[in-house]
Design a protein around this motif. Structure first.
Motif, short mmCIF file in Angstrom:
data_model
loop_
_atom_site.label_atom_id
_atom_site.label_comp_id
_atom_site.label_asym_id
_atom_site.label_seq_id
_atom_site.Cartn_x
_atom_site.Cartn_y
_atom_site.Cartn_z
N ILE A 136 24.08 -19.29 39.88
CA ILE A 136 24.99 -19.34 40.65
C ILE A 136 25.80 -20.93 41.09
N SER A 137 26.54 -20.41 41.61
CA SER A 137 27.35 -21.80 41.83
C SER A 137 27.29 -22.98 41.55
N TYR A 138 27.25 -22.98 39.66
CA TYR A 138 27.16 -23.90 38.95
C TYR A 138 28.37 -24.76 37.78
N ASN A 139 27.92 -25.25 37.37
CA ASN A 139 29.21 -26.27 37.42
C ASN A 139 28.46 -26.41 35.37
N MET A 140 29.47 -26.15 34.32
CA MET A 140 29.51 -26.55 33.12
C MET A 140 30.05 -27.78 32.79
N GLY A 141 29.13 -27.80 31.25
CA GLY A 141 30.33 -28.87 30.82
C GLY A 141 29.25 -29.86 29.16
N TRP A 142 30.52 -30.51 28.86
CA TRP A 142 29.54 -30.59 27.58
C TRP A 142 30.01 -32.74 27.88
N TYR A 143 28.87 -33.40 26.77
CA TYR A 143 28.75 -34.41 26.75
C TYR A 143 28.44 -34.83 25.55
N ARG A 144 28.54 -36.40 25.11
CA ARG A 144 27.96 -36.53 23.75
C ARG A 144 27.23 -37.64 24.50
N GLN A 145 26.57 -38.15 22.91
CA GLN A 145 26.36 -39.92 23.00
C GLN A 145 26.87 -40.03 20.85
N ALA A 146 27.10 -41.18 21.16
CA ALA A 146 27.21 -41.72 20.01
C ALA A 146 26.29 -42.37 19.49
N PRO A 147 25.45 -42.79 17.93
CA PRO A 147 24.82 -43.64 17.83
C PRO A 147 25.58 -45.03 17.97
N GLU A 169 28.45 -39.31 27.47
CA GLU A 169 29.25 -39.95 28.06
C GLU A 169 29.79 -38.29 28.13
N VAL A 170 30.19 -37.70 29.73
CA VAL A 170 31.14 -36.74 29.41
C VAL A 170 31.90 -36.52 29.11
N VAL A 171 32.30 -35.68 28.22
CA VAL A 171 33.63 -35.05 27.26
C VAL A 171 34.71 -34.12 27.99
N ALA A 172 34.16 -33.13 29.00
CA ALA A 172 34.63 -32.04 30.19
C ALA A 172 33.91 -30.78 30.66
N THR A 173 34.51 -30.84 31.63
CA THR A 173 33.59 -30.25 32.27
C THR A 173 34.19 -28.76 33.04
N ILE A 174 33.54 -27.87 33.63
CA ILE A 174 34.19 -26.88 33.93
C ILE A 174 33.28 -26.78 35.28
N TYR A 192 38.41 -33.74 32.01
CA TYR A 192 38.39 -33.75 30.65
C TYR A 192 38.89 -35.37 29.83
N ALA A 193 37.37 -35.96 29.37
CA ALA A 193 38.08 -37.14 29.29
C ALA A 193 39.39 -37.61 28.98
N ASP A 194 39.94 -38.75 29.10
CA ASP A 194 40.84 -39.30 28.70
C ASP A 194 41.42 -38.95 27.36
N SER A 195 39.62 -39.80 26.45
CA SER A 195 39.82 -39.43 24.95
C SER A 195 39.74 -38.15 24.37
N VAL A 196 40.29 -37.31 24.81
CA VAL A 196 40.33 -35.79 24.39
C VAL A 196 40.76 -34.92 25.12
N LYS A 197 41.97 -35.60 25.89
CA LYS A 197 43.06 -34.34 26.51
C LYS A 197 43.33 -34.63 25.40
N THR A 226 27.69 -18.57 29.18
CA THR A 226 28.35 -19.09 28.14
C THR A 226 29.71 -19.74 28.76
N VAL A 227 29.58 -21.47 28.08
CA VAL A 227 30.28 -22.25 28.05
C VAL A 227 30.62 -23.61 26.52
N THR A 228 31.90 -22.93 26.57
CA THR A 228 32.62 -23.34 24.80
C THR A 228 33.17 -24.62 25.03
N LEU A 229 33.50 -24.93 23.86
CA LEU A 229 34.20 -26.30 23.65
C LEU A 229 34.84 -26.03 22.56
N GLU A 230 36.41 -25.91 22.50
CA GLU A 230 37.49 -25.59 21.32
C GLU A 230 37.57 -27.42 21.02
#
Length: 117
Positions: free
Chosen positions: A30-41, A46-51, A59-64, A77-81
């Motif tokens: 309930i009343s929750y935020n969802m998001g995608w983060y990533r970690q490179a070696p 870092e945050v990629v995108a949240t909803i 959106y992070a500037d790098s993926v806008k 469910t949350v999807t990242l295209e």
């Protein structure tokens, strides 16, 4: 037991597209935020995108302009295209579900995305 299961990662070439999905289960969200983060070696996660629960996105500037986040509240469910992928998008991508109002914060196990040049 809360579970966040990610799917859709893989190895692609630069310029290709990929779709990541995350399904949350195990409790009533309930009343929750969802998001995608990533970690490179060798780098911090870092945050990629949240909803947000209301649908607003970040959106992070790098993926806008290349990535699009969406959610299905009925299915939790949350999807990242991801399109026009670049080698610098290579990372482990993590799904996150959290609610500051109800005090929970869950992470998925991560899915590898590798973009070759």
């Amino acid at each position: 037991q809360v579970r966040l299961v990610e799917s859709g990662g893989g190895l692609v070439q630069a310029g290709d597209s990929l779709r990541l999905s995350c399904a949350a289960s195990g409790r009533t969200f309930i009343s929750y935020n969802m998001g995608w983060y990533r970690q490179a070696p060798g780098k911090e996660r870092e945050v990629v995108a949240t909803i947000r629960s209301g649908g607003s996105t970040y959106y992070a500037d790098s993926v806008k302009g290349r990535f699009t986040i969406s959610r299905d509240n009925a299915k939790s469910t949350v999807t990242l295209e991801m399109s026009t992928l670049k080698p610098e998008d290579t990372a482990v991508y993590y799904c996150r579900v959290r609610s500051t109002l109800y005090g929970y914060d869950y992470w998925g196990q991560g899915t590898q995305v590798t973009v070759s040049s």
